[in-house]
Design an enzyme around this catalytic site. Structure first.
Site, PDB file in Angstrom:
ATOM      1  N   ALA A   1      12.817 -11.772 -43.551  1.00 46.27           N
ATOM      2  CA  ALA A   1      11.466 -11.775 -44.110  1.00 46.27           C
ATOM      3  C   ALA A   1      10.416 -11.565 -43.019  1.00 46.27           C
ATOM      4  O   ALA A   1       9.218 -11.636 -43.278  1.00 46.27           O
ATOM      5  CB  ALA A   1      11.204 -13.094 -44.837  1.00 46.27           C
TER       6      ALA A   1
ATOM      7  N   GLN B   1       8.670  -9.540 -39.434  1.00 45.45           N
ATOM      8  CA  GLN B   1       8.013  -8.242 -39.292  1.00 45.45           C
ATOM      9  C   GLN B   1       8.933  -7.126 -38.792  1.00 45.45           C
ATOM     10  O   GLN B   1       8.827  -5.993 -39.236  1.00 45.45           O
ATOM     11  CB  GLN B   1       6.719  -8.327 -38.507  1.00 45.45           C
ATOM     12  CG  GLN B   1       6.721  -9.092 -37.213  1.00 45.45           C
ATOM     13  CD  GLN B   1       5.711  -8.510 -36.232  1.00 45.45           C
ATOM     14  OE1 GLN B   1       4.916  -7.646 -36.573  1.00 45.45           O
ATOM     15  NE2 GLN B   1       5.745  -8.976 -34.997  1.00 45.45           N
TER      16      GLN B   1
ATOM     17  N   ASN C   1      14.422 -13.165 -29.027  1.00 40.08           N
ATOM     18  CA  ASN C   1      14.253 -13.459 -27.593  1.00 40.08           C
ATOM     19  C   ASN C   1      14.519 -14.916 -27.234  1.00 40.08           C
ATOM     20  O   ASN C   1      14.328 -15.798 -28.065  1.00 40.08           O
ATOM     21  CB  ASN C   1      12.823 -13.094 -27.192  1.00 40.08           C
ATOM     22  CG  ASN C   1      12.708 -11.616 -26.899  1.00 40.08           C
ATOM     23  OD1 ASN C   1      13.572 -11.024 -26.261  1.00 40.08           O
ATOM     24  ND2 ASN C   1      11.622 -11.007 -27.388  1.00 40.08           N
TER      25      ASN C   1
ATOM     26  N   ASP D   1      12.941  -0.921 -24.303  1.00 41.76           N
ATOM     27  CA  ASP D   1      12.426  -0.715 -22.943  1.00 41.76           C
ATOM     28  C   ASP D   1      12.748   0.710 -22.471  1.00 41.76           C
ATOM     29  O   ASP D   1      11.917   1.369 -21.854  1.00 41.76           O
ATOM     30  CB  ASP D   1      13.046  -1.739 -21.993  1.00 41.76           C
ATOM     31  CG  ASP D   1      12.876  -3.154 -22.530  1.00 41.76           C
ATOM     32  OD1 ASP D   1      11.733  -3.618 -22.613  1.00 41.76           O
ATOM     33  OD2 ASP D   1      13.882  -3.781 -22.904  1.00 41.76           O
TER      34      ASP D   1
ATOM     35  N   HIS E   1      16.044  -8.332 -20.599  1.00 44.57           N
ATOM     36  CA  HIS E   1      14.902  -7.887 -21.408  1.00 44.57           C
ATOM     37  C   HIS E   1      13.764  -8.884 -21.159  1.00 44.57           C
ATOM     38  O   HIS E   1      13.506  -9.789 -21.949  1.00 44.57           O
ATOM     39  CB  HIS E   1      15.271  -7.842 -22.892  1.00 44.57           C
ATOM     40  CG  HIS E   1      14.104  -7.524 -23.774  1.00 44.57           C
ATOM     41  ND1 HIS E   1      13.445  -6.319 -23.724  1.00 44.57           N
ATOM     42  CD2 HIS E   1      13.457  -8.256 -24.713  1.00 44.57           C
ATOM     43  CE1 HIS E   1      12.447  -6.327 -24.597  1.00 44.57           C
ATOM     44  NE2 HIS E   1      12.431  -7.495 -25.203  1.00 44.57           N
TER      45      HIS E   1
HETATM   46  N1  LIG Z   1      14.716  -7.445 -27.788  1.00 41.83           N
HETATM   47  C1  LIG Z   1      13.617  -6.794 -28.110  1.00 41.83           C
HETATM   48  O1  LIG Z   1      13.410  -5.649 -27.663  1.00 41.83           O
HETATM   49  C2  LIG Z   1      12.600  -7.401 -29.016  1.00 41.83           C
HETATM   50  C3  LIG Z   1      12.753  -8.683 -29.470  1.00 41.83           C
HETATM   51  N2  LIG Z   1      11.815  -9.251 -30.297  1.00 41.83           N
HETATM   52  C4  LIG Z   1      12.075 -10.597 -30.777  1.00 41.83           C
HETATM   53  O2  LIG Z   1      12.582 -10.530 -32.120  1.00 41.83           O
HETATM   54  C5  LIG Z   1      12.348 -11.774 -32.773  1.00 41.83           C
HETATM   55  C6  LIG Z   1      11.771 -11.539 -34.167  1.00 41.83           C
HETATM   56  O3  LIG Z   1      10.528 -10.910 -34.082  1.00 41.83           O
HETATM   57  P1  LIG Z   1       9.620 -10.686 -35.395  1.00 41.83           P
HETATM   58  O4  LIG Z   1      10.402 -10.064 -36.498  1.00 41.83           O
HETATM   59  O5  LIG Z   1       8.402 -10.016 -34.933  1.00 41.83           O
HETATM   60  O6  LIG Z   1       9.288 -12.185 -35.751  1.00 41.83           O
HETATM   61  P2  LIG Z   1       8.765 -12.795 -37.144  1.00 41.83           P
HETATM   62  O7  LIG Z   1       8.246 -14.149 -36.845  1.00 41.83           O
HETATM   63  O8  LIG Z   1       7.905 -11.820 -37.861  1.00 41.83           O
HETATM   64  O9  LIG Z   1      10.129 -12.912 -37.957  1.00 41.83           O
HETATM   65  C7  LIG Z   1      11.143 -13.772 -37.579  1.00 41.83           C
HETATM   66  C8  LIG Z   1      11.847 -14.203 -38.844  1.00 41.83           C
HETATM   67  O10 LIG Z   1      12.982 -14.957 -38.466  1.00 41.83           O
HETATM   68  C9  LIG Z   1      13.114 -16.002 -39.386  1.00 41.83           C
HETATM   69  N3  LIG Z   1      13.994 -17.042 -38.853  1.00 41.83           N
HETATM   70  C10 LIG Z   1      13.702 -18.097 -38.042  1.00 41.83           C
HETATM   71  N4  LIG Z   1      14.792 -18.847 -37.835  1.00 41.83           N
HETATM   72  C11 LIG Z   1      15.803 -18.257 -38.529  1.00 41.83           C
HETATM   73  C12 LIG Z   1      17.152 -18.571 -38.719  1.00 41.83           C
HETATM   74  N5  LIG Z   1      17.722 -19.654 -38.167  1.00 41.83           N
HETATM   75  N6  LIG Z   1      17.899 -17.745 -39.471  1.00 41.83           N
HETATM   76  C13 LIG Z   1      17.361 -16.662 -40.049  1.00 41.83           C
HETATM   77  N7  LIG Z   1      16.065 -16.325 -39.920  1.00 41.83           N
HETATM   78  C14 LIG Z   1      15.300 -17.120 -39.180  1.00 41.83           C
HETATM   79  C15 LIG Z   1      11.678 -16.472 -39.617  1.00 41.83           C
HETATM   80  O11 LIG Z   1      11.567 -17.258 -40.787  1.00 41.83           O
HETATM   81  C16 LIG Z   1      10.974 -15.128 -39.724  1.00 41.83           C
HETATM   82  O12 LIG Z   1      10.973 -14.639 -41.060  1.00 41.83           O
HETATM   83  C17 LIG Z   1      11.437 -12.564 -31.833  1.00 41.83           C
HETATM   84  O13 LIG Z   1      12.215 -13.491 -31.099  1.00 41.83           O
HETATM   85  C18 LIG Z   1      10.879 -11.493 -30.918  1.00 41.83           C
HETATM   86  O14 LIG Z   1      10.456 -12.039 -29.693  1.00 41.83           O
HETATM   87  C19 LIG Z   1      10.721  -8.540 -30.705  1.00 41.83           C
HETATM   88  C20 LIG Z   1      10.523  -7.249 -30.278  1.00 41.83           C
HETATM   89  C21 LIG Z   1      11.438  -6.585 -29.396  1.00 41.83           C
HETATM   90  O1  LIG Z   2       7.373  -8.927 -25.837  1.00 39.19           O
HETATM   91  C1  LIG Z   2       7.853  -9.606 -26.751  1.00 39.19           C
HETATM   92  O2  LIG Z   2       7.806 -10.826 -26.832  1.00 39.19           O
HETATM   93  C2  LIG Z   2       8.546  -8.873 -27.847  1.00 39.19           C
HETATM   94  C3  LIG Z   2       9.512  -8.008 -27.155  1.00 39.19           C
HETATM   95  O3  LIG Z   2      10.568  -8.438 -26.739  1.00 39.19           O
HETATM   96  C4  LIG Z   2       9.070  -6.668 -26.788  1.00 39.19           C
HETATM   97  O4  LIG Z   2       8.106  -6.146 -27.356  1.00 39.19           O
HETATM   98  O5  LIG Z   2       9.704  -6.087 -25.912  1.00 39.19           O
END
Ligand SMILES: NC(=O)C1=CN([C@@H]2O[C@H](COP(=O)(O)OP(=O)(O)OC[C@H]3O[C@@H](n4cnc5c(N)ncnc54)[C@H](O)[C@@H]3O)[C@@H](O)[C@H]2O)C=CC1
Ligand SMILES: O=C([O-])CC(=O)C(=O)O
Length: 404
Positions: A83, A85, A201, A229, A257
């Site tokens: 649910a 983003q 993350n 990245d 990362h």
């Molecule tokens: N590795 C990468 O390149 C990137 C990593 N991220 C990371 O991805 C993660 C998610 O980002 P967004 O979607 O923007 O966050 P968000 O906050 O929009 O969505 C996260 C979702 O995970 C759900 N959630 C929390 N605990 C959970 C669980 N135990 N089981 C299932 N769902 C659960 C939340 O209820 C929420 O709906 C963050 O940790 C963010 O830092 C974001 C961008 C790039």
């Molecule tokens: O920067 C953050 O926290 C989300 C992420 O991992 C990225 O955009 O690379």
């Protein structure tokens, strides 16, 4: 046990009262507790506790499967944080065929926490409203077992994102328990060949946590996302040189990362650079080492934070796009002459200690990655690799201390 998200809302009638899994291949026949399924009594091949419990999921069956896709077994893909983003971009890309190609049907398993159940219900409605021919069915749930059962691909996005001013490792304490639980669930319920991509993350160390807790699965099944990245780096180079981004190949991201990641153009090239032969090293095309060392590297390292400062939310659509590229290349293979960056379980290559989830250049064939060997690392890059290695070792220690 968490509350069921939604009752079965069976659209076609296809699944009601019937086991959705084929017989043949399981153990402990006759021990299946699943009620009313279509397999002859005593002949169910699945272990007790290994069935999809339909009372804990809302299964929908697409009403318009095409003739082409009917003949191919659907692949079961779990997206956690469904649910959130990133998932809001990602699952539409998966269901439209961008991840597994135009002939591969998918069953989406979607997991989020109970307070997000209504939002998840809305996402499922939207998936349904897209009428994707490749979307065989959706299992949306807040129950971990239901989400992880028999999945072939796990995309673990669900975790708390960072806000302005935070480092990704600040999320370790709050997110590690999620990956502990999900590693255990992978071990118990997922297909033995499951391919796992951790996005939440700090992604490398969360992947390590899941791997440690899934001790029956091979470590090579686990990876973390650094493709975003790599995409960022290649896009910046394309802009600087003035070529289409598709001409920029083999930029490497080493390590974590995080801000210590090491963007490395020393083995990259520009394809078909106008008037200069077939390929040219990126360094020659850029012709500005000062920019490469002093601006390009920190720009890539800090791009996530820069997006957060602008959007007040972390990257989402670009993360989904990177996830699609990562999984597609892993399962369908990288192009000849090209490598991509994936954070994978270190085997000691490039003197990186074994047992870290570390981003390396890899090629992929038949669903397996291999680390590109024999690249010469200059001393400035080596120093940066040492720093990112140190950070990953520290994160590992912290994460393991939370597990004990
Ligand atoms: N590795 C990468 O390149 C990137 C990593 N991220 C990371 O991805 C993660 C998610 O980002 P967004 O979607 O923007 O966050 P968000 O906050 O929009 O969505 C996260 C979702 O995970 C759900 N959630 C929390 N605990 C959970 C669980 N135990 N089981 C299932 N769902 C659960 C939340 O209820 C929420 O709906 C963050 O940790 C963010 O830092 C974001 C961008 C790039
Ligand atoms: O920067 C953050 O926290 C989300 C992420 O991992 C990225 O955009 O690379």
């Amino acid at each position: 046990m968490e509350q069921a998200l939604l009752r079965i809302n069976n659209i076609s009638g296809q699944l009601t009262g019937k086991c959705p899994f084929k017989a043949g291949g399981g153990v402990e026949a006759g021990k299946c507790p699943f009620k009313g399924h279509g397999v002859e009594a005593g002949k169910c091949p699945y272990r007790a506790g290994q069935h999809l419990d339909q009372s804990k999921a809302w299964s929908l069956v697409n009403v318009t499967p095409t003739v082409t896709t009917n003949s191919v077994t659907p692949i079961k893909v779990l997206v956690t944080g469904a649910a959130g983003q990133i998932a809001y971009s990602l699952m539409f890309m998966i269901a439209s065929g961008q991840m597994f190609g135009p002939y591969q049907p998918v069953i989406l398993h979607l997991l989020d926490i109970p307070k997000m159940a209504d939002a998840l219900k809305g996402v499922v409605m939207e998936l349904q409203d897209c009428s994707y021919p490749l979307l065989h069915s959706v299992v949306a749930t807040t129950d971990v077992q239901t989400a992880f059962i028999h999945i072939n691909v796990a995309i673990l996005v669900g975790a708390f994102p960072r806000g302005p001013g935070m480092q990704r490792k600040d999320l370790l304490k709050v997110n590690v328990s999620i990956f502990k639980e999900q590693g255990e669930a992978l071990n118990k319920y997922a297909s033995r060949g499951v391919k796992v991509l951790v996005v939440g993350n700090p992604a490398n160390t969360n992947a390590l946590t899941a791997l440690v807790k899934a001790s029956d699965l091979p470590p090579s099944n686990f990876s973390a996302l650094t493709r975003l990245d790599q995409n960022r780096a290649q896009s910046m180079i394309s802009e600087k040189v003035g070529v289409n981004v598709d001409s920029v190949r083999n930029v490497i991201i080493w390590g974590n990362h995080s801000q210590t990641q090491v963007p490395d153009v020393n083995h990259g090239y520009i394809l078909n650079y106008p008037n200069r032969g077939l390929i040219e090293p990126i360094q020659t095309s850029v012709n500005d080492d000062k920019w490469l060392n002093e601006q390009f590297i920190p720009l890539v390292q800090n791009r996530g934070a820069t997006v957060i400062a602008a959007r007040k939310l972390s990257s989402a659509a670009s993360a989904a796009n990177a996830i699609v590229g990562h999984v597609r290349d892993w399962l369908l293979g990288t192009k000849d002459g090209e490598h991509v960056s994936m954070a994978v379980y270190s085997d000691g290559s490039y003197n990186v200690p074994k047992g870290l989830i570390f981003s390396f250049p890899v090629t992929c064939r038949n669903g397996e990655w291999s680390i590109v060997q024999g690249l010469k690392i200059n001393s400035s890059t080596q120093q940066k690799i040492d720093a990112t290695t140190k950070e990953l070792q520290e994160e590992k220690e912290t994460a393991m201390s939370f597990l004990n």
